[in-house]
Design an enzyme around this catalytic site. Structure first.
Site: not given
Ligand code: 13P
Length: 265
Positions: A21, A23, A107, A109, A179, A185, A225
């Site tokens: 992803n 983003k 997601h 976010e 997640e 992140g 992560s």
């Molecule tokens: P990271 O791998 O950067 O922690 O992000 C995970 C994520 O949100 C994938 O959708």
């Protein structure tokens, strides 16, 4: 430990899914550079399914390049309407038009930064299933909810509300991504055991909603992560069928190495 790639669970063949992803990252030049180099870095006879979800601006142009390397394409979100006055949104048919087969829905976010609620996520799930886009439904608790001992309750609620009104037939291809918000992140991943415990719990919930056969067939990914040094630990878990990767999917060599490390775990 049984093999994850192409192994059986409840009579179903499992194929590991490694999804990137991106983003809101990468210029056109950077995205094309990734697509040009990644085919030579992936394992020749890989058994995992590999997916990239780039920004919308790059979907169309990346599709043939990624497809040539056997990589699938996915959207990072979708709107529930067909077309019309929805400024800034993207429809399922638009995603399909660019060659997407998957779409990320719910997601954290989008839940946290854009204020998306379960009811909206449910409408998006219906639209994706109706249009035969494979949804990757993201669920997961915050650190505060985990500390309060509410992680399972939150995840069960997100799951139930997102899937409300969807039939077993529509669940055919569903992918879930656990997640935990605190692991996204941050560089602080969940332990393999903690991730497994929650993914097992999610599968139990699916069993109650749709029966054991379907629950066994639905793929559950871990995200948060994921890196080269922890991918094996996650894929070794009985109820983890792949990974949804943010930061570590941006570098072609790192991402390809994760795919390689995930083979035949
Ligand atoms: P990271 O791998 O950067 O922690 O992000 C995970 C994520 O949100 C994938 O959708």
């Amino acid at each position: 430990m049984s093999t994850n790639n192409g192994s059986e669970r409840g009579g179903w063949m499992r194929v590991t899914l490694i999804a990137g992803n991106w983003k809101m990252n990468k210029s056109r030049r950077e995205a094309l550079a990734f697509a040009q180099v990644v085919p030579s870095l992936l394992p020749d006879t890989g058994t995992s399914e590999v997916l990239i979800c780039p920004p919308y601006t790059m979907l169309y142009e990346l599709q043939p390049l990624l497809a040539a390397a056997g990589i699938k394409l996915g959207g990072q979100d979708v709107f529930w309407g067909d077309n019309g006055a929805y400024t800034g949104e993207i429809s399922a048919s638009m995603l399909l038009d660019t060659g997407c087969t998957y779409v990320i829905i719910g997601h954290s976010e989008r839940r946290q930064v854009m204020g998306e609620r379960d009811a909206l996520i449910n409408k998006k799930m219906h639209k994706a299933c109706q249009e035969k886009l494979i949804p990757i439904l993201c669920i997961g608790e915050t650190l505060e909810q985990r500390k309060d001992g509410k992680a399972e309750k939150v995840v069960a609620q997100q799951l139930e509300q997102a899937l409300q009104g969807l039939s077993s037939q529509q669940m055919d291809n569903l992918v879930l991504a656990y997640e935990p918000v605190w692991a996204i992140g941050t560089g602080v991943n969940a332990s393999g055991q903690d991730a497994q415990d929650m993914c097992r719990f999610i599968r139990e919930q699916l069993k109650q909603l749709y029966g054991s056969q379907l629950a066994a067939a639905i793929r559950i990914l871990y995200g948060g992560s994921v890196k080269e040094d922890n991918i094996k630990e996650f894929l070794q878990q009985q109820d983890i069928d792949g990974a949804l990767i943010g930061g570590a999917s941006l570098d072609a060599a790192v991402f390809a190495n994760i795919v390689r490390l995930g083979e035949n775990v």
